[in-house]
Design a protein around this motif. Structure first.
Motif, PDB file in Angstrom:
ATOM      1  N   LYS A 138       0.941  -0.732  -0.164  1.00  0.00           N
ATOM      2  CA  LYS A 138      -0.236   0.060   0.210  1.00  0.00           C
ATOM      3  C   LYS A 138       0.819   1.085  -0.102  1.00  0.00           C
ATOM      4  O   LYS A 138       0.544   2.520  -0.676  1.00  0.00           O
TER       5      LYS A 138
ATOM      6  N   GLY B 320      -5.707  15.302   6.605  1.00  0.00           N
ATOM      7  CA  GLY B 320      -5.180  15.212   8.455  1.00  0.00           C
ATOM      8  C   GLY B 320      -4.028  15.487   9.041  1.00  0.00           C
ATOM      9  O   GLY B 320      -4.008  15.064  10.105  1.00  0.00           O
ATOM     10  N   PHE B 321      -2.754  15.104   8.316  1.00  0.00           N
ATOM     11  CA  PHE B 321      -1.394  15.275   8.763  1.00  0.00           C
ATOM     12  C   PHE B 321      -1.603  16.687   9.025  1.00  0.00           C
ATOM     13  O   PHE B 321      -0.790  17.556   9.671  1.00  0.00           O
ATOM     14  N   LYS B 322      -1.281  17.843   7.728  1.00  0.00           N
ATOM     15  CA  LYS B 322      -1.120  18.648   7.217  1.00  0.00           C
ATOM     16  C   LYS B 322      -2.618  19.854   7.615  1.00  0.00           C
ATOM     17  O   LYS B 322      -2.506  20.303   8.493  1.00  0.00           O
ATOM     18  N   TYR B 326      -7.312  14.339  11.690  1.00  0.00           N
ATOM     19  CA  TYR B 326      -6.988  13.317  11.919  1.00  0.00           C
ATOM     20  C   TYR B 326      -8.087  11.861  11.826  1.00  0.00           C
ATOM     21  O   TYR B 326      -8.326  12.222  13.448  1.00  0.00           O
ATOM     22  N   ILE B 332      -0.973   3.796   7.505  1.00  0.00           N
ATOM     23  CA  ILE B 332      -1.353   5.467   6.459  1.00  0.00           C
ATOM     24  C   ILE B 332      -2.256   5.962   4.818  1.00  0.00           C
ATOM     25  O   ILE B 332      -2.947   7.039   5.367  1.00  0.00           O
ATOM     26  N   VAL B 333      -2.528   5.343   4.784  1.00  0.00           N
ATOM     27  CA  VAL B 333      -2.779   5.522   3.545  1.00  0.00           C
ATOM     28  C   VAL B 333      -4.283   5.372   3.686  1.00  0.00           C
ATOM     29  O   VAL B 333      -4.947   6.225   3.615  1.00  0.00           O
ATOM     30  N   ARG B 340     -10.211  11.942   4.943  1.00  0.00           N
ATOM     31  CA  ARG B 340     -10.565  12.919   4.142  1.00  0.00           C
ATOM     32  C   ARG B 340     -12.112  12.589   3.632  1.00  0.00           C
ATOM     33  O   ARG B 340     -12.203  13.256   3.213  1.00  0.00           O
TER      34      ARG B 340
ATOM     35  N   ARG C  19      -6.874   8.592  -2.709  1.00  0.00           N
ATOM     36  CA  ARG C  19      -6.867   8.193  -0.914  1.00  0.00           C
ATOM     37  C   ARG C  19      -8.686   8.892  -0.353  1.00  0.00           C
ATOM     38  O   ARG C  19      -8.097  10.149   0.103  1.00  0.00           O
ATOM     39  N   LEU C  20      -9.497   8.504  -0.942  1.00  0.00           N
ATOM     40  CA  LEU C  20     -10.246   8.753  -0.456  1.00  0.00           C
ATOM     41  C   LEU C  20     -11.613   7.785  -0.431  1.00  0.00           C
ATOM     42  O   LEU C  20     -11.943   7.299  -1.499  1.00  0.00           O
ATOM     43  N   ARG C  21     -11.916   6.924   0.843  1.00  0.00           N
ATOM     44  CA  ARG C  21     -12.634   5.904   1.097  1.00  0.00           C
ATOM     45  C   ARG C  21     -13.826   6.433   0.382  1.00  0.00           C
ATOM     46  O   ARG C  21     -14.520   7.299   1.649  1.00  0.00           O
ATOM     47  N   PHE C  83      -1.985  23.161  15.181  1.00  0.00           N
ATOM     48  CA  PHE C  83      -1.817  21.890  16.156  1.00  0.00           C
ATOM     49  C   PHE C  83      -1.891  21.441  17.169  1.00  0.00           C
ATOM     50  O   PHE C  83      -1.909  22.395  17.751  1.00  0.00           O
ATOM     51  N   VAL C  93       2.487  15.717  14.299  1.00  0.00           N
ATOM     52  CA  VAL C  93       1.734  14.843  14.100  1.00  0.00           C
ATOM     53  C   VAL C  93       1.328  13.540  14.081  1.00  0.00           C
ATOM     54  O   VAL C  93       2.147  12.772  14.683  1.00  0.00           O
ATOM     55  N   PRO C  94       0.083  12.780  13.800  1.00  0.00           N
ATOM     56  CA  PRO C  94      -0.231  11.446  14.193  1.00  0.00           C
ATOM     57  C   PRO C  94       1.399  11.088  13.513  1.00  0.00           C
ATOM     58  O   PRO C  94       1.651  10.920  12.426  1.00  0.00           O
ATOM     59  N   ARG C  95       1.942   9.057  14.101  1.00  0.00           N
ATOM     60  CA  ARG C  95       2.571   8.850  13.260  1.00  0.00           C
ATOM     61  C   ARG C  95       2.099   8.004  12.366  1.00  0.00           C
ATOM     62  O   ARG C  95       0.927   7.559  11.948  1.00  0.00           O
ATOM     63  N   ASN C  96       3.273   8.399  12.010  1.00  0.00           N
ATOM     64  CA  ASN C  96       3.107   7.028  10.578  1.00  0.00           C
ATOM     65  C   ASN C  96       3.580   5.100  10.651  1.00  0.00           C
ATOM     66  O   ASN C  96       4.955   4.270  10.703  1.00  0.00           O
ATOM     67  N   LEU C  97       2.916   4.366  11.454  1.00  0.00           N
ATOM     68  CA  LEU C  97       2.581   3.219  11.986  1.00  0.00           C
ATOM     69  C   LEU C  97       3.407   1.928  10.733  1.00  0.00           C
ATOM     70  O   LEU C  97       2.993   2.288  10.127  1.00  0.00           O
TER      71      LEU C  97
END
Lengths: 352, 400, 97
Positions: A138, B320-322, B326, B332-333, B340, C19-21, C83, C93-97
């Motif tokens: 992903k 949601g980051f910038k 969030y 992350i994706v 969004r 990136r849009l559910r 923020f 900002v949130p972490r990228n796990l």
């Protein structure tokens, strides 16, 4: 030979995001970035390493590279016969690139040999274990969209603009190398060591104005470079100046300073910047050249080492070196070497 | 009251009185109209006091205390800026857009941030997360969009002037619906620095007013080259002096074109009004000529293809980051997708998706690139007409 | 020109790239809409186009500014306040796990 360059993209650093902590570092925000895309001309990890070193050196000479770690990164693409292209993202050292490529060749060969296939993917290089790991699918989901930014107006470089830039470009490392060899008759090894550091090569040229370039080159490329590396300094951050080296060579040539003490002086001056004549007096480095003084010391040494004297007399040449060593120790290296040897030989001959 | 008289009144009367009258009107009527998302009355009152002093000693700037409302996609320092979206519900702009700087320098009083279609996606003023804007002329009607609150606030007399933004009619349409003046300046005339991007190669901020004097005055203040917007061009004209020096004789011998395609499929009533106006111009001595814009029917698809593409790119920062709230996910994706999903309205999503689709590697040649090429043909059509004509006239909206 | 086929698979891919559910209902709705919209848009095929892609409508080129001292931004707190979390002067900002 050579590596073709396909494209150069000019960008701005948006800042850094540390994934694990979620920390955003905007200190580098807006700093110019260039991305250089090479042609697939690189045939081995060794060649990749050599190319990157050359490239970094050229960029360093241009003054467009920031010294701090992480300011240069590479996305490394590799494919071997029978497999697809693999991209390794964000490798941040030349050594890392080399290791990643070495690892990938072994890994990809192994996969193919056992009947597997190499499909296109993006991998991540783990600095700690020096191996590459596949990224989650992903994360690598291709976003192949491409829209020119309507806010970036086109930039055209005119032929005049180009020649103006060319005229202010500093000398490139490979031109400097050629010139050093021709102009100063230095050996290639010495020159390579000098040009590998722009500041050092400039420093050397300053020294060469007042001293024999062969001596200046040798001292800069060997002892000075070694000391600087050892202390993690560069000529610009250390206290040493070209005058130090010239003065030092002058004392050596006059026979007033021994090579051994000269080495000590370099080690000291890079930190202190102390004047050479001052150091000479303070450390009492002036060589002992008075025959009377030397004879007294010789006599003492011979008295204390009768066995060596006997050995020499019975034909053992090594005993001469042993005794010479003792004199050097006794004088803390200040005895003029050629005089000492001559006097020592005379003395031993007379005794016989 | 006309803008010029208003300025004269302000220069001899009380700014405070005028200011409080506006606030009263807003408090009485904006609950229903909904033209403001955020009011900045405290700041406005403060600046009104400072400007009053300047008026007293005759040192006031060109806007001399006029009350101005600002579309909520334009940054006003330390004031919330939502773009009409949930994604920016709590975002406080940390700096002034270039045009806001200019307005403040010329002593305009910023009273509040106007409602708008979410991220300027719409033409009727109904897609705002903060509710639709009603038409002050008749509250059973919409105000038009996307600069819905700008038009409505001027029409309802909440503000003397307003700044909106227009890509494909977002000033002109609500101005027309609400019966006020609105101008889309030519691209590059007004700086976009501090304006939230929608379609970068086409949009631009522009003025609303109750008369051409107000339009020209505000345009004079906001137009011109800005080093922070590389697309801007110099503006040495004074639009205000053009308006002030206008005489009926100026029309004489002017060559005015109207395109026959403008009248295809248009409401009869509108058609008659426009033809009537053309008749007036002709009676004043203008030379009227019918021309043809053969490619005009392609304008809408070309427009949308380019807008969607640029919009989907401009919107990728709302992750949601910038910006925005969030919403977590497994990775992350997923988190970005969730964020969004929950913070954007349907029209915004539709445009992002279409924009993404038409710029994808395998489809861009068929759609995006094609539209860019076709855009040249449209530009050439107009260039051809303006070579031989002074003006091109047409209706703003084809229907009521 | 061949029509672009819009199906559920494409909508799914677009939604991933964007990136849009999307909910199942949205997917169906957009699939139907896109087909309709793109069909309308395909009239641009009738227009004769040259090779030139028009990216910029004004002719500005080589817009540069003078090299100058950087001016520090005067409202850093204004940025930080947007923020939720700040640590040692850094935005978290949130972490990228």
């Amino acid at each position: 030979m050579g590596v073709g360059i396909w494209e150069i993209h000019i960008e701005e650093d948006p800042g850094r995001y540390e994934l694990r902590e979620g920390k955003v570092d905007l200190n580098r925000c807006g700093i110019p970035l260039a991305e250089i895309v090479t042609a697939p001309d690189i045939k081995s990890p060794e060649y990749a390493r050599e190319f990157l070193r050359d490239l970094l050196l050229s960029l360093d000479y241009l003054g467009v590279i920031r010294g701090e770690s992480g300011s240069v990164r590479a996305d490394v693409n590799i494919s071997i016969m029978g497999g697809n292209r693999i991209e390794i993202k964000n490798v941040n050292s030349v050594k890392g690139v080399y290791k990643a490529l070495k690892y990938e060749i072994v890994r990809q060969k192994a996969v193919l040999q056992r009947g597997g296939t190499i499909t296109m993917e993006t991998r991540h290089f783990d600095e700690g274990s020096m191996i590459t790991k596949a990224m989650r699918k992903k994360e690598t989901l291709a976003d192949y969209r491409y829209i020119p930014d309507p806010d970036l107006v086109p930039f055209y470089v005119s032929p005049e603009g180009l020649s103006r830039i060319e005229s202010i470009l500093p000398e490139s490392p490979h031109n400097k190398k050629k010139r050093f060899i021709e102009e100063y008759s230095l050996g290639e090894e010495i020159v390579d060591a000098l040009i590998s550091d722009l500041y050092l090569s400039d420093f050397f040229e300053e020294c060469a104005k007042d001293s024999n370039p062969l001596e200046a080159g040798k001292w800069c490329a060997t002892e000075l470079k070694r000391r600087l590396n050892e202390k993690n300094l560069s000529v610009s951050t250390s206290m040493i100046t070209p005058k130090h080296i010239s003065d030092m060579i002058d004392f050596i040539e006059k026979g007033e300073l021994s090579v051994k003490n000269a080495k000590w002086i370099i080690g000291d001056v890079v930190d202190t910047g102390e004047e050479i004549p001052t150091l000479m007096s303070k450390k009492n480095f002036y060589q002992i050249r008075s025959e009377d003084t030397l004879i007294k010391i010789l006599e003492k040494v011979m008295r204390e080492n009768p066995k060596a004297v006997l050995d020499y007399k019975s034909g053992n040449q090594n005993a001469l070196h042993f005794l010479f060593g003792k004199v050097v120790n006794e004088t803390e290296g200040r005895a003029d070497p050629s005089k000492t040897i001559k006097l020592l030989k005379d003395k031993l001959y007379m005794e016989a | 009251m006309f803008t010029k008289d208003l300025i004269e009144n302000l220069s001899c009367g009380s700014l405070e009185e005028q200011f409080h009258k506006k606030i009263e009107t807003i408090q009485k009527k904006d609950n229903e109209i909904n033209s403001f998302i955020t009011l900045c009355l405290e700041d406005a009152e403060k600046s009104s006091k400072i400007i009053q002093k300047k008026i007293n000693d005759g040192s006031q700037g060109r806007l001399s205390g006029l009350i101005i409302s600002i579309k909520d996609n334009i940054a006003v320092s330390n004031i919330r800026m939502t773009c009409g979206s949930k994604a920016l519900e709590n975002y406080i702009a940390p700096y002034d857009a270039t045009i806001i700087n200019s307005i403040k320098k010329e002593d305009g009083i910023i009273i509040g941030k106007c409602n708008m279609d979410e991220f300027a996606c719409g033409s009727d003023g109904t897609s705002s997360y903060f509710g639709l804007t009603k038409n002050p002329r008749n509250v059973d009607y919409v105000s038009g969009g996307s600069s819905s609150g700008s038009a409505a606030s001027v029409a309802a007399d909440f503000a003397d002037l307003s700044v909106g933004s227009d890509t494909g009619g977002s000033i002109r349409c609500p101005a027309s619906f609400c019966g006020v003046y609105g101008l889309k300046p030519s691209y590059g005339l007004v700086s976009r620095y501090g304006v939230s991007d929608m379609a970068m190669s086409m949009e631009g901020p522009g003025p609303f007013a109750k008369d051409t004097y107000g339009i020209a005055l505000l345009l004079d203040v906001i137009a011109g080259k800005d080093p922070r917007d590389t697309m801007t061009v110099d503006s040495n004209n004074s639009y205000l002096s053009v308006v002030e020096n206008y005489r009926y004789e100026n029309i004489k011998n002017m060559k005015i074109a109207y395109a026959k395609e403008f009248f295809e499929g248009i409401d009869e009533k509108i058609k008659n009004i426009i033809l009537d106006k053309i008749g007036i111009l002709e009676s004043q001595g203008a030379k009227i000529e019918q021309v043809s814009l053969p490619n005009i029917k392609y304008v809408i698809p070309i427009y949308y293809l380019i807008v969607f593409s640029e919009f989907s790119s401009a919107m990728s920062k709302f992750d949601g980051f910038k910006y925005g709230n969030y919403i977590p996910g497994q990775d992350i994706v997923e988190a970005v997708s969730n964020t969004r999903e929950s913070s954007m309205g349907t029209e915004v999503k539709r445009r992002i998706l279409l924009g993404t689709f038409i710029t994808m590697e395998e489809f861009r040649g068929r759609w995006y690139t094609k539209a860019l090429k076709a855009r040249s043909a449209i530009k050439e059509d107009f260039e051809r007409i303006f070579k031989t004509h002074d003006l091109l006239i047409g209706p703003t909206m084809p229907m009521l | 020109m061949a029509e672009t086929i819009i199906d559920g698979k494409i909508i799914e891919r677009v939604s991933e790239i964007a990136r849009l559910r999307l909910s199942e209902i949205e997917k169906e709705k957009f699939e139907e809409e896109f087909e309709r919209i793109l069909k309308k848009f395909s009239i641009i095929d009738e227009i004769k186009v040259g090779e030139k892609e028009l990216y910029y409508v004004v002719d500005n080129v080589n817009v540069l500014r003078k090299d100058s001292e950087s001016k520090p931004f005067n409202n850093i707190n204004g940025i930080k306040n947007n923020f939720n979390k700040i640590e040692d002067e850094y935005i978290i900002v949130p972490r990228n796990l």
